[in-house]
Design a protein around this motif. Structure first.
Motif, PDB file in Angstrom:
ATOM      1  N   MET B 234       0.826  -1.205   0.000  1.00 60.74           N
ATOM      2  CA  MET B 234       0.000   0.000   0.000  1.00 60.74           C
ATOM      3  C   MET B 234       0.864   1.260   0.000  1.00 60.74           C
ATOM      4  O   MET B 234       0.576   2.222  -0.697  1.00 60.74           O
ATOM      5  N   LEU B 235       1.931   1.263   0.801  1.00 62.86           N
ATOM      6  CA  LEU B 235       2.791   2.454   0.863  1.00 62.86           C
ATOM      7  C   LEU B 235       3.454   2.692  -0.483  1.00 62.86           C
ATOM      8  O   LEU B 235       3.679   3.839  -0.894  1.00 62.86           O
ATOM      9  N   LYS B 236       3.761   1.602  -1.189  1.00 61.60           N
ATOM     10  CA  LYS B 236       4.410   1.766  -2.492  1.00 61.60           C
ATOM     11  C   LYS B 236       3.467   2.402  -3.500  1.00 61.60           C
ATOM     12  O   LYS B 236       3.913   2.981  -4.492  1.00 61.60           O
ATOM     13  N   LEU B 237       2.154   2.263  -3.240  1.00 61.61           N
ATOM     14  CA  LEU B 237       1.187   2.834  -4.182  1.00 61.61           C
ATOM     15  C   LEU B 237       1.069   4.343  -4.027  1.00 61.61           C
ATOM     16  O   LEU B 237       0.540   5.010  -4.909  1.00 61.61           O
ATOM     17  N   ARG B 255       7.027  13.805   9.728  1.00 64.70           N
ATOM     18  CA  ARG B 255       5.685  14.397   9.615  1.00 64.70           C
ATOM     19  C   ARG B 255       5.104  14.126   8.236  1.00 64.70           C
ATOM     20  O   ARG B 255       3.898  13.956   8.076  1.00 64.70           O
ATOM     21  N   THR B 256       5.971  14.105   7.240  1.00 62.53           N
ATOM     22  CA  THR B 256       5.484  13.760   5.905  1.00 62.53           C
ATOM     23  C   THR B 256       4.877  12.367   5.909  1.00 62.53           C
ATOM     24  O   THR B 256       3.789  12.136   5.362  1.00 62.53           O
ATOM     25  N   VAL B 261       1.775  10.431   3.833  1.00 62.81           N
ATOM     26  CA  VAL B 261       1.845   9.073   3.281  1.00 62.81           C
ATOM     27  C   VAL B 261       0.805   8.164   3.931  1.00 62.81           C
ATOM     28  O   VAL B 261       0.019   7.499   3.248  1.00 62.81           O
ATOM     29  N   LEU B 262       0.768   8.142   5.257  1.00 63.36           N
ATOM     30  CA  LEU B 262      -0.159   7.231   5.931  1.00 63.36           C
ATOM     31  C   LEU B 262      -1.625   7.553   5.659  1.00 63.36           C
ATOM     32  O   LEU B 262      -2.399   6.650   5.335  1.00 63.36           O
ATOM     33  N   PRO B 263      -2.041   8.835   5.771  1.00 67.79           N
ATOM     34  CA  PRO B 263      -3.456   9.103   5.477  1.00 67.79           C
ATOM     35  C   PRO B 263      -3.849   8.719   4.059  1.00 67.79           C
ATOM     36  O   PRO B 263      -4.968   8.273   3.817  1.00 67.79           O
ATOM     37  N   THR B 264      -2.907   8.866   3.108  1.00 72.45           N
ATOM     38  CA  THR B 264      -3.244   8.504   1.734  1.00 72.45           C
ATOM     39  C   THR B 264      -3.514   7.013   1.608  1.00 72.45           C
ATOM     40  O   THR B 264      -4.377   6.588   0.845  1.00 72.45           O
ATOM     41  N   SER B 265      -2.772   6.212   2.373  1.00 72.83           N
ATOM     42  CA  SER B 265      -2.893   4.767   2.185  1.00 72.83           C
ATOM     43  C   SER B 265      -3.647   4.095   3.326  1.00 72.83           C
ATOM     44  O   SER B 265      -3.609   2.881   3.445  1.00 72.83           O
ATOM     45  N   VAL B 266      -4.358   4.901   4.139  1.00 69.23           N
ATOM     46  CA  VAL B 266      -4.923   4.321   5.357  1.00 69.23           C
ATOM     47  C   VAL B 266      -5.933   3.216   5.060  1.00 69.23           C
ATOM     48  O   VAL B 266      -6.001   2.209   5.780  1.00 69.23           O
ATOM     49  N   GLY B 267      -6.685   3.375   3.963  1.00 68.29           N
ATOM     50  CA  GLY B 267      -7.683   2.358   3.635  1.00 68.29           C
ATOM     51  C   GLY B 267      -7.038   1.011   3.403  1.00 68.29           C
ATOM     52  O   GLY B 267      -7.445  -0.007   3.975  1.00 68.29           O
ATOM     53  N   GLY B 268      -6.008   1.025   2.560  1.00 66.24           N
ATOM     54  CA  GLY B 268      -5.333  -0.231   2.236  1.00 66.24           C
ATOM     55  C   GLY B 268      -4.680  -0.852   3.444  1.00 66.24           C
ATOM     56  O   GLY B 268      -4.701  -2.071   3.620  1.00 66.24           O
TER      57      GLY B 268
END
Lengths: 333, 359
Positions: B234-237, B255-256, B261-268
């Motif tokens: 997921m993080l790679k996406l 913080r980045t 990064v984490l909020p973008t991939s939180v679903g996965g």
């Protein structure tokens, strides 16, 4: 994304002296250091756990094997208590290998068939639904397979087995005495059903990645669908199928509960696969554990270490094949 | 066979000089018709020969279907088409072969379990009930499973997440390679070996007794690699542009990671963690070695033997009476429902929150 407005608000302190603006590239903030430390630490923790598993199992196994009054590798019985404990893994190794090989022989062709069905034969809507169902089935707990195997599959196999006995009984491998078929062959069939979903879903992924151009070229040359698959999909997917089946093999080797419920164990190597008896590493651990004293538990740990090493080798090989394939597929895409 | 085909075709073709480009084909309904015929004949043979097991009926019908399709197609359409049809029918049969046992598994569990599962079954423990008597329930097993799985998730999810972050955001060099490799290896550890490891350290060397926590540690070992793998994917996406934009604004790297990064991939990530939880919920072997199972409610996972759902199924199966078989099916149904619901919710989240990769 919503940091766009903060661009204007973020750099209000104007850099007063131009000399005092060393771009803080080298200065590491404490937050960064902590975060890096945490994440690297948990990576290291994983490695430590793996090392600890190998180390502790080895230590306990050494205790057990040095107290063994029989040859650990070739002895047939398992009496790991009393003053003169004697135990060996010969029967367990035989049972584990035989049941897993049967499982592979049954599951891999069928799984490749299903994977092809999903990737190339089924109507598209059905295909995506099926892919979904296969993934769900991979999640069914093994104890439920075991329960189903013991209470449903076993009674339904008697007919098939006596039929096999009638026609193939002369081989010795397929002779069958009329009893509940709680045998290695039944275990193999059940394991095959259990590993079908995982082998199918990995193979399907690979088949779906087969280059469309090759398939279309073959079709344009007048190939039938089977010829397309044989000439462009299967060669591309071969290594993927191999690694998928090894992942399945790894799972079959280590399966505990499904074997423990279906097999009626004994410490004999039975030439007939259809008759009950035999055992596997995992099944033996599960069924002998409750009556084992501390030394007996060490003995079981020793057999667990053998299982651990075997699955490590199988999985490692599968991963190596997958990793090699990744390099190729980069060139293909 | 191929001789007859090649011999026949020139005769047919030579009559009208403009060669027909159309090969003779079987009608579209031929496969379905053949399948029905084969099924009928298979059942007929099964009945006539008095074969008991339906598995044999099915195998005979399947064999007839494959042979029939091949021969008919070879006679009408030529060998190449016949091979194509052969492959198609084999693939269909593979599909059916797999569907039958899996459907039967689900069907049996639901049909036999639904008779047992009710409010009483879910809210009572076995207590002092004799095994051969009907009644009793799975409340103690539910409590145990939830606690053990919860503890395992509490241990495994942070380590797994941080490891994945390390591999994707920081990982360079030998350490990262070693971690990647051993995560792969760890995925393949048989569950019973994880159980034996905790047994050797926690119980044999450190001298603690069986407890839910011991089981949770073994489950955590099984869960970690799954979490790492899925989180890594997921993080790679997450598109690199997002990271670069954030870093370019002077946001520190940590913080980045936390805010971009984490909020973008939180679903996965949530999906991966839930799938991992679903996987360990059904593990029996380590629980058997480390938690031992109990008949009464023990809501303290750190002290004393506990029960868990999969272990309950196993122990009830071992009792071997009709009443205990019924309870085993009931618990199996609850377990399967739990795992399936987790799976469905997880996949729902994955679809709902899928990161937009810009492709």
């Amino acid at each position: 994304m919503n940091s766009a407005p903060s661009i204007s608000s973020a750099p209000p302190p104007p850099p007063a002296p131009p000399a005092a603006s060393p771009v803080s590239g080298s200065a590491v903030r404490p937050g960064d250091r902590i975060f890096l430390g945490l994440s690297r630490g948990s990576g290291i923790a994983l490695l430590v756990i793996m090392a600890a598993i190998a180390a502790f199992l080895t230590v306990r196994s050494v205790i057990a094997v040095s107290g063994d009054h029989a040859n650990f590798l070739t002895y047939f019985e398992w009496t790991a208590s009393g003053t003169e404990p004697k135990f060996g893994i010969a029967v367990l190794a035989f049972g584990t290998v035989v049941s897993s090989v049967i499982a592979m022989a049954v599951a891999v062709p069928v799984a490749v068939g299903i994977a092809l069905f999903i990737s190339h034969y089924a109507p598209r809507k059905l295909a995506s639904l099926l892919g979904y169902v296969v993934d769900l089935l991979a999640a069914v707990p093994s104890i439920i397979y075991g329960l189903w195997g013991a209470l449903f599959l076993v009674p339904h196999l008697t007919g098939l087995y006596s039929w096999l006995d009638d026609y193939l009984g002369w081989t010795g491998i397929f002779s069958y005495a009329d009893e509940a078929p709680r045998s290695l062959f039944t275990v193999g069939i059940l394991l095959a059903i259990m590993i079908l979903p995982i082998v199918t879903s990995v193979s399907r992924e690979v088949f779906l990645q087969a280059p469309k151009m090759h398939e279309e070229a073959a079709l344009a040359l007048g190939a039938t669908r089977w010829e397309v698959i044989r000439m462009s999909v299967l060669p591309f997917g071969r290594s993927g199928v191999i690694s998928a089946s090894m992942l399945g093999l790894g799972r079959a080797l280590g399966e505990t509960m499904a074997v423990a419920t279906v097999l009626s164990p004994s410490f004999l190597i039975n030439t007939s696969l259809l008759d009950g008896g035999g055992g596997t590493f995992a099944q033996n651990i599960a069924s002998k554990f409750s009556e084992a004293d501390e030394f007996g538990q060490d003995a079981l740990i020793a057999s667990g270490l053998v299982l651990f090493v075997i699955t490590l080798l199988v999985n490692g090989a599968a991963r190596l094949i997958i990793a090699r394939r990744k390099e190729y597929s980069g060139a293909n895409a | 066979m191929s001789n007859t085909v090649t011999a026949r075709r020139p005769v047919a073709d030579s009559a009208p000089l403009p060669v027909s480009l159309k090969q003779p084909r079987l009608p579209r309904w031929a496969p379905a018709g053949l399948a029905a015929a084969a099924a009928a004949v298979g059942c007929g043979i099964g009945l006539a020969a008095g074969l008991e097991s339906r598995i044999q009926w099915g195998l005979i019908a399947a064999l007839l279907f494959v042979l029939g399709t091949f021969l008919l197609a070879a006679a009408v359409e030529g060998t190449r088409q016949a091979k194509d049809r052969l492959a198609t029918s084999l693939v269909w049969i593979c599909f059916l072969l797999a569907v039958v046992p899996l459907a039967s598994l689900i069907w049996e569990t639901v049909a036999r379990g639904i008779k047992v599962v009710d409010g009483y079954f879910l809210s009572h423990s076995m207590g002092t009930l004799p095994d051969a008597m009907a009644g009793g329930g799975i409340y103690h097993a539910l409590v145990g499973t939830l606690q053990q799985v919860g503890l395992a998730a509490l241990i495994a999810a942070p380590i797994g997440l941080l490891t994945a972050i390390y591999l994707v955001e920081y990982g360079r060099g030998k350490l990262a390679k070693a971690v990647t490799f051993f995560v792969d290896v760890m995925t393949g550890i048989p569950s019973i070996v994880a159980g034996l490891f905790v047994l050797s350290v926690w119980i044999l060397i450190l001298g603690f007794g069986p407890s839910g926590f011991a089981g949770a540690m073994a489950l955590a070992i099984l869960m970690m690699p799954v979490v790492v793998r899925s989180t890594e994917e997921m993080l790679k996406l997450v598109p690199n542009e997002l990271r670069e934009a954030s870093l370019a604004l002077g946001v520190p790297k940590w913080r980045t990671i936390l805010k971009v990064v984490l909020p973008t991939s939180v679903g996965g990530i949530a999906t991966g963690v839930m799938l991992a939880i679903a996987r360990i919920t059904g593990e029996t072997a380590p629980v058997l070695l480390l938690v031992w199972g109990a008949k009464t409610i023990n809501s303290n996972p750190f002290e004393g033997a506990q029960q868990s759902l999969p272990l309950y199924v196993f122990q009830q199966w071992q009792q071997g009476s009709d009443a205990s078989y019924d309870r085993a099916w009931g618990a199996a149904l609850v377990l399967i429902a739990f795992v399936m619901i987790l799976n469905l919710v997880a996949r729902g989240i994955a679809r709902w929150k899928a990161p937009k990769t810009g492709r």
